[in-house]
Write a protein that holds these residues in place. Structure first.
Motif, short mmCIF file in Angstrom:
data_model
loop_
_atom_site.label_atom_id
_atom_site.label_comp_id
_atom_site.label_asym_id
_atom_site.label_seq_id
_atom_site.Cartn_x
_atom_site.Cartn_y
_atom_site.Cartn_z
N THR A 1 -4.52 6.95 -2.58
CA THR A 1 -4.43 6.44 -1.22
C THR A 1 -5.80 6.36 -0.56
OG1 THR A 1 -2.19 7.34 -1.00
CG2 THR A 1 -3.35 6.82 1.04
N LEU B 1 0.84 -1.19 0.00
CA LEU B 1 0.00 0.00 0.00
C LEU B 1 0.88 1.24 0.00
CD1 LEU B 1 -2.52 -1.11 2.77
CD2 LEU B 1 -2.81 -1.30 0.30
N GLY B 2 0.29 2.37 -0.35
CA GLY B 2 1.05 3.60 -0.39
C GLY B 2 1.18 4.24 0.97
N PHE C 1 5.33 3.82 3.44
CA PHE C 1 4.52 2.82 2.78
C PHE C 1 3.97 1.86 3.83
CE2 PHE C 1 8.78 1.11 2.93
CZ PHE C 1 8.61 -0.20 3.29
N ASP D 1 3.22 4.71 -6.84
CA ASP D 1 4.67 4.86 -6.90
C ASP D 1 5.05 5.88 -7.97
OD1 ASP D 1 7.36 4.50 -6.53
OD2 ASP D 1 7.41 2.40 -7.13
N PHE E 1 -0.76 0.26 -6.69
CA PHE E 1 0.50 0.66 -6.07
C PHE E 1 1.47 1.20 -7.11
CE2 PHE E 1 4.73 0.30 -4.26
CZ PHE E 1 4.52 0.95 -3.05
#
Length: 247
Positions: free
Chosen positions: A67, A45-46, A152, A183, A179
């Protein structure tokens, strides 16, 4: 009040055994992944959950959209599984050793109001407010969420839990693409480990370690990604050569 604080005695007696059965206490680049059950599939996950509950200014416009979207899906998924209450704690979550300068904190909060409960905890509980990483789980011990100090987070669980989430979200590739999009939207965030020693397991940077724990191929930035990045960007990285393959 939207939460129930867990007392110190209750923490040692009932909460800590749950946490220790789910999370590896050493989550800073020295373990294969931060979950005790190595058969669990790990999803990257972010930004950690506090960013949508407390520190919204840390998000760029695109990464905030990404998010918030996935965390809403996670909350909805938990409710669909009749997980109506979760345990949240600051990490690391163990009995403090002599001389350690932090205090464990844990509370139970309604799944339907996780973000609102975190905001209230942040206002009312100094030991929660001072935390920079969090763990979330429940007493079933079939899944867990943990964030790090490095921008993260991971969600993991047994096959039934994770397969169910993939279906709920729209498929395994959709989860992974989330993701990758995150990113690409914040390419500098996970590029280098500027917070401490280089991770000891499977990677040369915090970003690569995040991918390593999930067994995912790291996203390789495109020329467009780099052109859109307003900050200095890293060179594209290669996946860690550790025998890890995509799940």
């Amino acid at each position: 009040m939207m939460y129930k604080k867990i007392s110190e005695d209750e923490y040692d007696l009932t909460t800590l055994p749950i946490l220790e059965s789910i999370f590896d206490q050493d989550i800073h680049g020295t373990v294969e992944n931060p979950f005790m059950n190595q058969s669990w599939e790990v999803i990257l996950l972010g930004w950690n959950i506090s960013c949508i509950a407390i520190e919204e200014k840390r998000l760029t416009k695109k990464s905030k959209i990404e998010t918030v979207r996935i965390y809403k899906k996670i909350f909805q998924y938990l409710l669909s599984r009749n997980i109506n209450e979760v345990l949240i704690c600051s990490t690391p979550c163990h009995r403090p050793r002599e001389g350690e300068g932090y205090r464990n904190f844990a509370a139970t909060i309604p799944t339907a109001s996780i973000v609102e409960s975190m905001k209230e905890l942040n206002k009312r509980e100094p030991d929660f407010k001072s935390a920079s990483a969090y763990a979330i789980c429940d007493s079933t011990k079939k899944w867990g969420y943990i964030s790090t100090y490095d921008g993260f987070s991971w969600l993991a669980g047994d096959a039934d839990f994770i397969e169910g989430f993939h279906v709920f979200y729209g498929g395994r590739e959709a989860v992974r693409q989330y993701f990758y999009d995150f990113d690409a939207s914040d390419t500098w965030v996970l590029a280098y480990d500027n917070t401490g020693p280089v991770p000891e397991v499977g990677a040369n940077s915090t970003r690569e370690y995040a991918y390593y724990c999930a067994g995912w191929e790291p996203y390789v930035y495109t020329e467009q990604d780099l052109a859109e990045d307003p900050m200095e960007s890293p060179e594209p990285t290669q996946p860690p050569a550790s025998g890890q393959s995509e799940s």
